[in-house]
Write a protein that holds these residues in place. Structure first.
Motif, PDB file in Angstrom:
ATOM      1  N   ASP A   1      -4.201   2.691 -10.629  1.00 30.77           N
ATOM      2  CA  ASP A   1      -5.308   2.368 -11.530  1.00 30.77           C
ATOM      3  C   ASP A   1      -6.422   1.633 -10.794  1.00 30.77           C
ATOM      4  N   SER A   2      -6.067   0.678  -9.930  1.00 33.00           N
ATOM      5  CA  SER A   2      -7.100  -0.065  -9.202  1.00 33.00           C
ATOM      6  C   SER A   2      -7.836   0.855  -8.224  1.00 33.00           C
ATOM      7  N   PHE A   3      -7.137   1.804  -7.641  1.00 31.49           N
ATOM      8  CA  PHE A   3      -7.774   2.750  -6.711  1.00 31.49           C
ATOM      9  C   PHE A   3      -8.816   3.598  -7.434  1.00 31.49           C
ATOM     10  N   ARG A   4      -8.535   3.957  -8.666  1.00 32.01           N
ATOM     11  CA  ARG A   4      -9.467   4.794  -9.417  1.00 32.01           C
ATOM     12  C   ARG A   4     -10.731   4.045  -9.813  1.00 32.01           C
ATOM     13  N   ARG A   5     -10.690   2.713  -9.793  1.00 31.47           N
ATOM     14  CA  ARG A   5     -11.886   1.932 -10.127  1.00 31.47           C
ATOM     15  C   ARG A   5     -12.872   1.851  -8.960  1.00 31.47           C
ATOM     16  N   LEU A   6     -12.432   2.249  -7.772  1.00 36.17           N
ATOM     17  CA  LEU A   6     -13.261   2.125  -6.583  1.00 36.17           C
ATOM     18  C   LEU A   6     -14.120   3.371  -6.389  1.00 36.17           C
ATOM     19  N   THR A   7     -15.318   3.165  -5.882  1.00 35.83           N
ATOM     20  CA  THR A   7     -16.214   4.273  -5.566  1.00 35.83           C
ATOM     21  C   THR A   7     -16.136   4.519  -4.065  1.00 35.83           C
ATOM     22  N   LEU A   8     -15.424   5.551  -3.672  1.00 31.14           N
ATOM     23  CA  LEU A   8     -15.150   5.826  -2.264  1.00 31.14           C
ATOM     24  C   LEU A   8     -15.800   7.139  -1.848  1.00 31.14           C
ATOM     25  N   SER A   9     -16.411   7.132  -0.672  1.00 34.10           N
ATOM     26  CA  SER A   9     -17.070   8.346  -0.183  1.00 34.10           C
ATOM     27  C   SER A   9     -16.833   8.598   1.295  1.00 34.10           C
ATOM     28  N   ALA A  10     -16.272   7.622   2.025  1.00 35.27           N
ATOM     29  CA  ALA A  10     -16.065   7.778   3.463  1.00 35.27           C
ATOM     30  C   ALA A  10     -15.050   8.879   3.732  1.00 35.27           C
ATOM     31  N   ASP A  11     -15.336   9.689   4.744  1.00 30.34           N
ATOM     32  CA  ASP A  11     -14.432  10.787   5.097  1.00 30.34           C
ATOM     33  C   ASP A  11     -13.501  10.420   6.243  1.00 30.34           C
ATOM     34  N   GLY A  12     -13.977   9.637   7.195  1.00 26.00           N
ATOM     35  CA  GLY A  12     -13.189   9.342   8.384  1.00 26.00           C
ATOM     36  C   GLY A  12     -12.533   7.981   8.335  1.00 26.00           C
ATOM     37  N   PHE A  13     -12.547   7.296   9.503  1.00 27.37           N
ATOM     38  CA  PHE A  13     -11.869   6.005   9.613  1.00 27.37           C
ATOM     39  C   PHE A  13     -12.625   4.884   8.909  1.00 27.37           C
ATOM     40  N   GLY A  14     -13.787   5.166   8.353  1.00 22.75           N
ATOM     41  CA  GLY A  14     -14.493   4.157   7.575  1.00 22.75           C
ATOM     42  C   GLY A  14     -13.847   3.884   6.230  1.00 22.75           C
ATOM     43  N   ILE A  15     -12.787   4.629   5.879  1.00 21.97           N
ATOM     44  CA  ILE A  15     -12.164   4.482   4.567  1.00 21.97           C
ATOM     45  C   ILE A  15     -11.550   3.093   4.394  1.00 21.97           C
ATOM     46  N   GLU A  16     -10.946   2.518   5.451  1.00 22.77           N
ATOM     47  CA  GLU A  16     -10.362   1.185   5.322  1.00 22.77           C
ATOM     48  C   GLU A  16     -11.438   0.141   5.027  1.00 22.77           C
ATOM     49  N   THR A  17     -12.567   0.250   5.728  1.00 24.98           N
ATOM     50  CA  THR A  17     -13.663  -0.676   5.475  1.00 24.98           C
ATOM     51  C   THR A  17     -14.182  -0.519   4.052  1.00 24.98           C
ATOM     52  N   GLU A  18     -14.332   0.720   3.617  1.00 21.86           N
ATOM     53  CA  GLU A  18     -14.843   0.980   2.274  1.00 21.86           C
ATOM     54  C   GLU A  18     -13.884   0.463   1.211  1.00 21.86           C
ATOM     55  N   LEU A  19     -12.588   0.599   1.440  1.00 22.66           N
ATOM     56  CA  LEU A  19     -11.604   0.052   0.505  1.00 22.66           C
ATOM     57  C   LEU A  19     -11.767  -1.463   0.375  1.00 22.66           C
ATOM     58  N   SER A  20     -11.942  -2.146   1.506  1.00 19.82           N
ATOM     59  CA  SER A  20     -12.103  -3.596   1.483  1.00 19.82           C
ATOM     60  C   SER A  20     -13.387  -3.996   0.763  1.00 19.82           C
ATOM     61  N   VAL A  21     -14.480  -3.305   1.077  1.00 17.09           N
ATOM     62  CA  VAL A  21     -15.767  -3.627   0.462  1.00 17.09           C
ATOM     63  C   VAL A  21     -15.714  -3.387  -1.044  1.00 17.09           C
ATOM     64  N   GLU A  22     -15.125  -2.282  -1.456  1.00 19.87           N
ATOM     65  CA  GLU A  22     -15.063  -1.959  -2.879  1.00 19.87           C
ATOM     66  C   GLU A  22     -14.164  -2.936  -3.635  1.00 19.87           C
ATOM     67  N   CYS A  23     -13.073  -3.373  -3.011  1.00 17.93           N
ATOM     68  CA  CYS A  23     -12.217  -4.379  -3.658  1.00 17.93           C
ATOM     69  C   CYS A  23     -12.982  -5.682  -3.877  1.00 17.93           C
ATOM     70  N   ALA A  24     -13.780  -6.080  -2.878  1.00 13.16           N
ATOM     71  CA  ALA A  24     -14.577  -7.296  -3.022  1.00 13.16           C
ATOM     72  C   ALA A  24     -15.664  -7.112  -4.076  1.00 13.16           C
ATOM     73  N   ARG A  25     -16.272  -5.937  -4.110  1.00  4.30           N
ATOM     74  CA  ARG A  25     -17.401  -5.712  -5.026  1.00  4.30           C
ATOM     75  C   ARG A  25     -16.939  -5.610  -6.476  1.00  4.30           C
ATOM     76  N   HIS A  26     -15.771  -5.000  -6.715  1.00  4.76           N
ATOM     77  CA  HIS A  26     -15.290  -4.797  -8.078  1.00  4.76           C
ATOM     78  C   HIS A  26     -14.317  -5.892  -8.530  1.00  4.76           C
ATOM     79  N   GLY A  27     -14.111  -6.896  -7.698  1.00  2.00           N
ATOM     80  CA  GLY A  27     -13.234  -7.989  -8.101  1.00  2.00           C
ATOM     81  C   GLY A  27     -11.781  -7.587  -8.219  1.00  2.00           C
ATOM     82  N   VAL A  28     -11.327  -6.632  -7.421  1.00  2.00           N
ATOM     83  CA  VAL A  28      -9.920  -6.223  -7.428  1.00  2.00           C
ATOM     84  C   VAL A  28      -9.087  -7.322  -6.781  1.00  2.00           C
ATOM     85  N   ARG A  29      -8.085  -7.796  -7.492  1.00  2.00           N
ATOM     86  CA  ARG A  29      -7.239  -8.869  -6.961  1.00  2.00           C
ATOM     87  C   ARG A  29      -6.519  -8.379  -5.706  1.00  2.00           C
TER      88      ARG A  29
END
Length: 328
Positions: free
Chosen positions: A159-187
């Motif tokens: 459920d928390s993964f579905r709240r994130l807006t992810l678009s990175a195709d390569g190794f930027g996915i880990e960074t995007e996951l971290s940024v989106e968790c911070a932006r959406h207040g994911v615990r």
């Protein structure tokens, strides 16, 4: 811990040297649902993964980020996801510690901190410096400390993964996951893990300079919504410095040699004005974002207080009313 509620997700591309051992390692630790998202490998990755007991799907696009998004969206039906790399650098022994904050309800996303126990040969000195720099930059921009934002060992709720807006195709996915968790207040919780060197014969798909640039741009690009003062201010400072340098050169040529550079003088003035405008825009944007966050916090506080106070009162029935004495 109900391991049947967990899907172990292993994105892989040409990992024939390690994928079989990684799958068996997780299965031996009680995880029967192991999903390998294969990026159309040209070696025996798919065959060895299936022989080890994994469910294998071939991603439609390319890149690690696309594989993760597609796998969670189309092929995961469990409540929890444990994501790791198929290169043998992460241990299934750390899986319980990674999942514990999710099962206890303390977090919705867990990051494995590789620097807590990193083997000496697991990462080059250049990559260590790059990782430390990116972690510091992330903390400075997004005001969160996730320990190791580039870690590929993660656990999260679907459920928390579905709240994130992810678009990175390569190794930027880990960074995007971290940024989106911070932006959406994911615990988010950080768990220390062991990071091992790649086994002999296993080649990395990471290109430090190219992928480092992608990661840097991902951190900076996402700053416009979480820290607009840095996003616009840094560009404004660069523009202003460029204008000052050009202005210094024009002044030097004019006073020393009597040579005028009208075009460069105009460029210098435009750069300085543009830099000041960006700084002002950054300050105003940061103010708007701050007010927006404070408004949301007040709304959430009022809603929680209203829900707490609005306990329905028990209606008084005739049976609850005191009975009058009957007339004799």
């Amino acid at each position: 811990m109900n391991r049947d509620a967990v899907t172990v997700l292993l994105p892989a591309y040409n990992e024939a040297e390690t994928v079989g051992d990684v799958v068996r390692d997780f299965r031996e630790h009680g995880f029967s649902n192991v999903l390998v998202a294969d990026g159309d490998s040209t070696d025996r990755t798919r065959k060895l993964a299936e022989e080890a007991g994994a469910r294998v799907v071939i991603q439609r696009g390319t890149g690690k980020g696309q594989a993760i998004r597609e796998a969670v969206r189309d092929h995961v039906d469990t409540e929890y996801v444990l994501m790791a790399d198929a290169d043998g650098t992460y241990r299934a022994k750390d899986a319980d510690a990674m999942l514990e904050p999710l099962f206890e309800g303390r977090a919705e996303h867990v990051v494995g901190d590789r620097f807590a126990d990193m083997h000496e040969d697991a990462m080059t000195g250049f990559n260590r410096i790059g990782n430390r720099t990116f972690n510091w930059l992330f903390g400075f921009i997004h005001r969160e400390d996730f320990g190791d934002i580039l870690s590929g060992y993660r656990a999260f709720t679907r459920d928390s993964f579905r709240r994130l807006t992810l678009s990175a195709d390569g190794f930027g996915i880990e960074t995007e996951l971290s940024v989106e968790c911070a932006r959406h207040g994911v615990r988010t919780a950080v768990v220390p893990i062991t990071y091992l060197p790649r086994p002999n014969g296993s080649n990395t798909n990471l290109h430090p300079v190219k992928d480092g640039g992608i990661i840097l741009m991902a951190i900076y690009r996402q700053a416009k919504t979480s820290n607009p003062l840095f996003y616009f201010g840094s560009a404004g400072v660069l523009s202003g410095l460029f204008g000052i340098i050009i202005a210094g050169y024009v002044a030097y040529e004019w006073f020393i040699y009597g040579v005028s550079h009208e075009v460069l003088a105009v460029v210098s003035g435009v750069s300085l004005i543009f830099g000041v405008q960006l700084l002002i825009f950054g300050v105003l944007s940061d103010l708007i974002v701050t007010l927006h966050r404070e408004t949301l916090d007040r709304i959430e506080a009022n809603d929680s207080g209203r829900n707490h106070d609005s306990v329905p009162e028990r209606e008084t029935s005739r049976e609850d009313e005191p009975r009058r004495p009957e007339a004799k």
